[in-house]
Design a protein around this motif. Sequence first.
Motif, short mmCIF file in Angstrom:
data_model
loop_
_atom_site.label_atom_id
_atom_site.label_comp_id
_atom_site.label_asym_id
_atom_site.label_seq_id
_atom_site.Cartn_x
_atom_site.Cartn_y
_atom_site.Cartn_z
N VAL A 32 0.84 -1.18 0.00
CA VAL A 32 0.00 0.00 0.00
C VAL A 32 0.88 1.24 0.00
N ALA A 33 0.60 2.16 -0.86
CA ALA A 33 1.38 3.39 -0.90
C ALA A 33 1.23 4.14 0.39
N GLY A 34 2.34 4.70 0.88
CA GLY A 34 2.28 5.53 2.07
C GLY A 34 2.39 4.77 3.36
N CYS A 35 2.99 3.60 3.38
CA CYS A 35 3.13 2.86 4.63
C CYS A 35 4.14 3.53 5.54
N MET A 36 4.17 3.09 6.79
CA MET A 36 5.05 3.72 7.77
C MET A 36 6.50 3.62 7.32
N GLY A 37 7.20 4.72 7.41
CA GLY A 37 8.60 4.73 7.05
C GLY A 37 9.48 4.53 8.25
N SER A 38 10.79 4.56 8.04
CA SER A 38 11.73 4.31 9.11
C SER A 38 11.72 5.42 10.15
N SER A 39 11.19 6.59 9.78
CA SER A 39 11.15 7.70 10.72
C SER A 39 10.13 7.48 11.83
N GLY A 40 9.21 6.54 11.62
CA GLY A 40 8.18 6.29 12.62
C GLY A 40 7.02 7.25 12.53
N GLU A 41 7.01 8.11 11.47
CA GLU A 41 5.92 9.06 11.32
C GLU A 41 4.69 8.35 10.78
N ASP A 42 3.56 9.05 10.84
CA ASP A 42 2.29 8.50 10.37
C ASP A 42 1.85 9.35 9.19
N SER A 296 -15.26 -4.71 26.19
CA SER A 296 -13.85 -4.33 26.17
C SER A 296 -13.64 -3.63 24.84
N GLY A 297 -12.87 -2.54 24.83
CA GLY A 297 -12.76 -1.84 23.57
C GLY A 297 -11.59 -0.88 23.49
N VAL A 298 -11.62 -0.06 22.43
CA VAL A 298 -10.48 0.79 22.11
C VAL A 298 -10.92 2.21 21.83
N ALA A 299 -10.01 3.14 22.13
CA ALA A 299 -10.15 4.54 21.72
C ALA A 299 -8.84 4.97 21.09
N ILE A 300 -8.92 5.64 19.95
CA ILE A 300 -7.74 6.22 19.32
C ILE A 300 -7.52 7.58 19.96
N LEU A 301 -6.32 7.80 20.47
CA LEU A 301 -6.06 8.98 21.29
C LEU A 301 -5.68 10.19 20.44
N ASP A 302 -6.07 11.36 20.95
CA ASP A 302 -5.82 12.60 20.25
C ASP A 302 -4.48 13.21 20.70
N GLY A 303 -3.91 14.06 19.85
CA GLY A 303 -2.63 14.69 20.18
C GLY A 303 -1.76 14.80 18.95
N GLU A 304 -0.81 15.73 18.98
CA GLU A 304 0.00 16.01 17.80
C GLU A 304 0.94 14.88 17.42
N ASN A 305 1.51 14.20 18.38
CA ASN A 305 2.54 13.19 18.09
C ASN A 305 1.99 11.77 18.08
N LYS A 307 -0.20 8.46 16.09
CA LYS A 307 -0.24 7.78 14.80
C LYS A 307 -1.66 7.28 14.58
N PRO A 308 -2.58 8.19 14.31
CA PRO A 308 -4.00 7.80 14.25
C PRO A 308 -4.32 6.85 13.12
N ASN A 309 -3.61 6.96 12.00
CA ASN A 309 -3.92 6.07 10.88
C ASN A 309 -3.46 4.65 11.14
N LEU A 310 -2.29 4.49 11.76
CA LEU A 310 -1.84 3.16 12.14
C LEU A 310 -2.77 2.59 13.21
N ALA A 311 -3.17 3.44 14.16
CA ALA A 311 -4.12 2.99 15.19
C ALA A 311 -5.44 2.59 14.57
N ALA A 312 -5.88 3.32 13.54
CA ALA A 312 -7.14 2.99 12.86
C ALA A 312 -7.04 1.64 12.16
N GLU A 313 -5.92 1.41 11.47
CA GLU A 313 -5.76 0.13 10.76
C GLU A 313 -5.65 -1.02 11.76
#
Length: 378
Positions: A32-42, A296-305, A307-313
């Motif tokens: 998939v185009a745009g996967c996580m790079g070595s920088s660890g960014e999202d 039992s469940g999950v919440a994707i957390l907010d904040g600048e740093n 990785k919401p897209n990785l958390a979503a996947e």
Amino acid sequence: MERRDTDGSMGTAMNRRRFLGATAVSIGSLTVAGCMGSSGEDPFDDYGPQAAAVESSAVSWDDLGDLEGELTIYSARSQDQIQPLFDALEERYDDFEIRDDYDDEDDQLVSLLEEGENSPADLYYTQSSGELARVKAEGLARELPEDVIGAVDDNYRDSDGQWTGASGRVRAIQYNTDEFDAEELPDDIFEYAEDERFQDIISTRPNSGTFRSFIIAMIEAEGEEATRDWVSSMVDDQNATLYNSGSQQAEAVANGEQQVALGNQYYAGRIVGNDPDAPIDVTFTNNDPGCLFNVSGVAILDGENKKPNLAAEFTRHVIAAEGQEFFVDTNGEYPVIDGVDYVGELPTLEEINPLEFDLNQLSDLEPANDLLREEGMM
């Protein structure tokens, strides 16, 4: 009143086709185009699925996008109940790593509230909707992707889409089948605090989020005075044994050390799944807090740093077919999507009459904590 402070966990037996297949072999996944790079960014622009969207009919991990990068998860689930799923995902995706932080729900919630948007956690995974509702109320959760919201039944997620259930459980009456038949047991939770038959042979687990959620539901449905009387009677009249481990509480029923236990149905389901002849079964109260359905469940957390897209996947993988089958087969829990059936030894949700309750009402557990402390149950 006897207190058991044991924290032991029981082994798991994964025996379902897709989950075993996912862990046993390395399956080629979609590029998939745009996967996580070595920088660890999202780097993704939005929550949109990298490949297929998750659906209520249960898509497979084969259809979803790769998991790549490092995801930090604060988990308030017991490690034995969730770590095998984490391990399976890390084994499947070579470039994916979960940095897990396990603690009880109170401590994890305190950490999140203190850290706020600066928390290192990308995702919060907990055993009860109450903590998820609290994270939402404090403004720490992001709205989930539309496909995740659409896939999970309305009763199993936040109505505003800021958290979702990953698996379900129902409060139940666990009992030793050598001592009782289901027909002998009341279908009214209040009778368990009043009936002399249960004196010295009944137990509960007040340190769990689902128990305290049950207390909040009782306060909302029956009033504080009635709830306080119930707790007081369990402590003073019934001499209830208090456990710190749901697994050991159920095991005590199965081995005859206790005869009746108030707890989540899946602990008994795990025992029977491993040993169909174990002398333990469950019955349920009828449309009262004693049969509260929770998730039992999950919440994707907010904040600048974050990785919401990785958390979503990652969340898509949890509610996809293999993730849901894991919860059914390994933990004896109920799925939260229509495309996976509960196939355990215990009743299906359709056979139970749980209390209808808005799970967001469980966001503040302090009234339960205060009441339990005042009546000597904590």
